[in-house]
Design a protein around this motif. Structure first.
Motif, mmCIF file in Angstrom:
data_model
loop_
_atom_site.group_PDB
_atom_site.id
_atom_site.type_symbol
_atom_site.label_atom_id
_atom_site.label_comp_id
_atom_site.label_asym_id
_atom_site.label_seq_id
_atom_site.Cartn_x
_atom_site.Cartn_y
_atom_site.Cartn_z
ATOM 1 N N VAL A 347 99.279 -40.899 42.483
ATOM 2 C CA VAL A 347 100.647 -40.740 43.098
ATOM 3 C C VAL A 347 100.433 -39.232 43.726
ATOM 4 O O VAL A 347 100.529 -38.927 44.958
ATOM 5 N N ALA A 348 99.971 -38.418 42.787
ATOM 6 C CA ALA A 348 99.566 -36.836 43.068
ATOM 7 C C ALA A 348 98.457 -36.761 44.362
ATOM 8 O O ALA A 348 98.651 -36.350 45.389
ATOM 9 N N ALA A 349 97.608 -37.650 44.619
ATOM 10 C CA ALA A 349 96.669 -37.760 45.273
ATOM 11 C C ALA A 349 96.916 -38.399 46.682
ATOM 12 O O ALA A 349 96.841 -37.803 47.904
ATOM 13 N N ILE A 350 97.929 -39.366 46.677
ATOM 14 C CA ILE A 350 98.546 -40.000 47.772
ATOM 15 C C ILE A 350 99.515 -39.052 48.504
ATOM 16 O O ILE A 350 99.556 -38.876 49.716
ATOM 17 N N LEU A 382 94.050 -46.367 54.413
ATOM 18 C CA LEU A 382 92.682 -46.417 53.998
ATOM 19 C C LEU A 382 92.724 -44.899 53.363
ATOM 20 O O LEU A 382 92.035 -44.762 52.557
ATOM 21 N N ALA A 383 93.375 -43.755 53.964
ATOM 22 C CA ALA A 383 93.112 -42.721 53.497
ATOM 23 C C ALA A 383 93.844 -42.636 52.257
ATOM 24 O O ALA A 383 93.442 -41.883 51.069
ATOM 25 N N ALA A 384 95.093 -43.097 51.938
ATOM 26 C CA ALA A 384 95.963 -43.148 50.608
ATOM 27 C C ALA A 384 95.171 -43.948 49.874
ATOM 28 O O ALA A 384 94.812 -43.442 48.430
ATOM 29 N N ALA A 387 92.242 -41.680 48.720
ATOM 30 C CA ALA A 387 92.594 -40.768 47.561
ATOM 31 C C ALA A 387 93.072 -41.179 46.377
ATOM 32 O O ALA A 387 92.869 -40.187 45.334
ATOM 33 N N ALA A 388 93.766 -42.099 46.287
ATOM 34 C CA ALA A 388 93.973 -42.725 45.034
ATOM 35 C C ALA A 388 92.669 -43.102 44.100
ATOM 36 O O ALA A 388 92.709 -42.802 42.896
ATOM 37 N N PHE A 389 91.831 -43.717 44.681
ATOM 38 C CA PHE A 389 90.578 -44.055 44.218
ATOM 39 C C PHE A 389 89.840 -42.786 43.507
ATOM 40 O O PHE A 389 89.474 -42.792 42.481
ATOM 41 N N ALA A 390 89.620 -41.721 44.561
ATOM 42 C CA ALA A 390 88.879 -40.661 43.950
ATOM 43 C C ALA A 390 89.593 -39.853 43.023
ATOM 44 O O ALA A 390 88.909 -39.490 42.044
#
Length: 778
Positions: A347-350, A382-384, A387-390
């Protein structure tokens, strides 16, 4: 108005909009510090008091230190107490049922001990004679046992994980061993409302969608995955899409959005809509069990609804900070669980990526909530996902040793399917409760969507080239660098150049670190729980396996996959007992075996079918016995048993399987290891030059195979026992002797031998499953 809602920093806006996030970070540091260094509670309280005393001179910044100290003390107070020895010494225990067993079949229930120190016991029911209910007070007439999950190098310690969750042990009982002594303990709302509602939902789902589709729907609606089959869970995990089955932000967001929309359609607006919407969100979070990811999502959803109703800007950082602070207040130890860490990290990354997207739109003077074009929506999704994957990949690599890169483009598709399945599945169950035919059309649609979700998971999990494994490609630093790039992107040309340089450096370091990793030859004596399992690795990274343990625990499979091993050069099965060959059943289809060394092709049906399957997959069978040699990198194996007459007698069923067990003398640079399999007649190998530095105890510490004269003839410096503790031969009392070390992997966990240490070419460095150096032998 739109600027107030989403976006632009307004004149006079407070600069403290990140205060909640900073407070959460300070509290989280304190909670983590309590686990790294177990400070006493008074130390945390003293730090908090001192920080409060200097709050005015520090202009309030010391308040964050006060939060860290308070969180340190609170985490120590809330930490589960270790089980006392008397818990396991008593023949029975008393407690209250906190989790019911499944209806209609044997299964697990959870009993909270009725003791001052608390703790929970996993109780496995072997039958359905009695079905305890939530809140029942029981006396279980069976002892509680300590957890004995295998502990091996590089793999998570399940025993520690359960202890952190407050479990003290397990018990296996029948219905006749349960004595009901009271009822109506536990939470009254849970007993009166939540559990009947969950039971009703499960009944309706089973009527509509029997089998795996119904189990998937129940997991999506209520977070109950107990009926999902293990192969399906494994497929979802390997595909990186298991997160859709865990109730979190996606599911709470779907429910909150539907409730918000329905209230608007019936004309409920303003603060009444906020109050009713909040009530619905809280009810759903309680309904799914109030797990940390659902609680976090509920707080963020309520915060968003509050901002919308009050016509204020929704601050994602403030919402995340408030959710984290609430979780720290309720249960700070939840942050030591993988699910909580994954949830907050994703959630923080998204939020970070979406904030950057909105900031770029504002810089171009575009309203942040203006509808994206279709390519824009795809790019944002895709950006979200990236980010969540990373953000979650380091945690997943640490826990499971692998992540699926293909999950990045597939996660948005899985989320879209889930967004359709949840409301349609809920509508189908609601209509079917009125009249079954009403819900059938929606149920069939849900069945097709779930089938598509499972097929997507199968295709993703089966794509091996995109599977990133820990220690394989070493690309996880690049993923971390990508997070930095996303955070810095759009903040000026110099920042972008610096971020690009960091990304390039991360990729370069990760690639060269993998390429220049020093060559080392290692051996592992694993804890497979039942049986033997040993792994040898040469300097080129090739792998040789000696025995595989029993199937079920999957220790060898998890160990190999965690290390990125997809091909075993040689597998040696000492004899056709399932606790020695069964582990190969777990890795068939996942790990390729080039050569299989066996003493005989005769054996039980499962053993023969395994050989047939491996031969069909291209494995070459090699029969070994007395005088057979095997070169493997710096290791040399010489088999001293069985001879040809013994193998013929076994084929005629005149000898047992243990009597034809392969016995190998493995040597590396002068260091000798005698691997005895399950040979129980040591006189068969007497006088065959079997002196060795390390002795693998025969037949899991049996009396015959470990007689004093055997150990005297071998003359080992170290004896390793696998598969049984305590041993029938009493090795734990006889050893360690003054000049003989002793390791039992059931008691001590798996160990590794590393020839790259400072002791030269002869003696390996022995490490336990945590990587700590052990001092064994003279």
């Amino acid at each position: 108005m739109e600027d107030r809602l989403v976006g632009r920093r307004l004149a006079g806006e407070s600069s403290l909009r990140h205060a909640a996030l900073r407070a959460f970070a300070a509290g989280l540091v304190g909670a983590l510090l309590s686990r790294v260094v177990p400070f006493p509670v008074p130390v945390g309280l003293a730090v908090a008091a001192l920080a409060l005393a200097v709050a005015r001179p520090s202009r309030g910044w010391s308040l964050y230190l006060a939060l860290a100290g308070a969180a340190l003390a609170w985490t120590a107070v809330r930490a589960p107490m270790p089980a006392r020895p008397e818990v396991f010494a008593e023949p029975s225990f008393r407690g209250v049922v906190m989790e019911e067993p499944p209806a209609g079949r044997p299964g697990r229930m959870v009993v909270a001990l009725d003791r001052p120190e608390g703790g929970r016991v996993m109780v496995w029911l072997r039958d359905t004679l009695v079905r305890p209910r939530y809140g029942d007070e029981l006396v279980v007439h069976a002892p509680a046992r300590a957890f004995d999950h295998p502990r091996n190098p590089g793999l998570p310690d399940r025993n520690e994980q359960l202890a952190r969750q407050g479990y003290v042990g397990r018990s296996n009982v029948s219905g006749r061993q349960l004595e009901l002594t009271g009822r109506n303990r536990g939470s009254k709302p849970v007993r009166a409302v939540v559990l009947p509602a969950r039971a009703r939902l499960k009944e309706q789902v089973a009527r509509l969608l029997p089998g795996d589709p119904g189990a998937i729907l129940l997991a999506l609606l209520a977070g109950d995955r107990r009926d999902v089959t293990r192969p399906t869970l494994t497929t979802m995990s390997d595909s990186g899409l298991l997160h859709v089955l865990a109730v979190s932000g996606l599911h709470v967001g779907i429910i909150a959005g539907l409730v918000w929309l329905l209230l608007a359609l019936v004309g409920v607006r303003g603060w009444w809509r906020f109050a009713l919407g909040t009530l619905a969100i809280v009810a759903y979070v309680v309904f799914v069990g109030a797990r940390p990811p659902a609680v976090r999502a509920g707080i963020i959803a309520v915060t968003a609804a509050l901002a919308w109703t009050g016509q204020r800007r929704f601050e994602t950082t403030a919402a995340l900070g408030l959710a984290g602070l609430a979780q720290l207040l309720v249960n700070p130890n939840a942050f030591f669980e993988l699910g909580t860490r994954l949830s907050f990290a994703a959630v923080a990354a998204i939020f970070a990526v979406m904030n950057l997207v909105f900031a770029r739109r504002q810089a171009r003077r575009l309203p942040a909530f203006r509808a994206f074009s279709f390519p824009g929506k795809v790019a944002a999704a895709l950006a979200a996902s990236v980010a969540a994957f990373a953000a979650t990949a380091p945690f997943l690599l640490h826990a499971f040793g692998r992540v699926q890169l293909l999950a990045i483009p597939m996660s948005p598709v899985a989320i879209l399917l889930t967004t359709l399945i949840v409301p349609l599945g809920g509508l189908a169950t609601l209509l079917s409760s009125m009249w079954l035919p009403l819900g059938m059309p929606f149920a069939e649609t849900v069945r097709l969507l779930i089938g598509g979700l499972l097929r997507l998971a199968e295709l993703t999990a089966g794509c091996e080239p995109t599977m990133l494994r820990y220690g394989g490609s070493g690309l996880w630093p690049a993923a971390a660098a990508l997070v930095l790039f996303l955070l810095l992107h759009g903040r000026g040309r110099r920042a972008r150049v610096a971020a690009a340089a960091v990304v390039l450096a991360g990729i370069t370091v990760s690639v060269w670190a993998a390429a220049l990793r020093p060559a080392a030859e290692r051996a592992w004596f694993l804890d497979p729980k039942t049986g033997d399992a040993m792994v040898f690795e040469d300097a080129a990274g090739r792998v040789l396996v000696v025995d595989a343990g029993i199937d079920g625990p999957g220790v060898l499979r998890d160990f190999l996959l965690r290390r990125g091993v997809r091909r075993v050069s040689v597998a040696v099965i000492t004899h056709p007992d399932r606790d020695h060959y069964g582990g190969l059943l777990d890795i068939t289809g996942k790990v390729r075996i080039e050569r299989l060394v066996i003493p005989t092709a005769h054996g039980p049906p499962d053993y023969r079918r395994l050989l047939e399957r491996l031969v069909a997959e291209g494995t070459r069978l090699v029969f070994a016995g007395t005088g057979t040699g095997l070169e493997f990198g710096g290791f040399r194996f010489r088999f001293v048993w069985p001879d040809e007459p013994a193998r013929r007698l076994y084929a005629a069923e005149l000898l047992g399987a243990n009597d034809v067990s392969l016995v190998a003398l493995a040597e590396r640079g002068g260091y000798r290891m005698l691997l005895t399999g399950d040979l129980d007649r040591p006189e068969l190998i007497a006088g065959r030059d079997i002196r060795a530095h390390l002795l693998k105890s025969s037949h899991h510490g049996s009396r015959k195979g470990n007689a004093p004269e055997v150990i005297e003839e071998v003359g080992p410096e170290l004896v390793v026992v696998m598969g049984r503790y305590p041993t029938p031969a009493g090795l734990e009392e006889r050893l360690p002797a003054p000049d003989i070390g002793h390791i039992n992997t059931r008691r001590d966990g798996g160990v590794s031998l590393d020839w790259s240490g400072p002791q030269g070419d002869l003696r390996p460095v022995v490490r336990d499953y945590r990587g700590r150096v052990l001092t064994v032998g003279p």
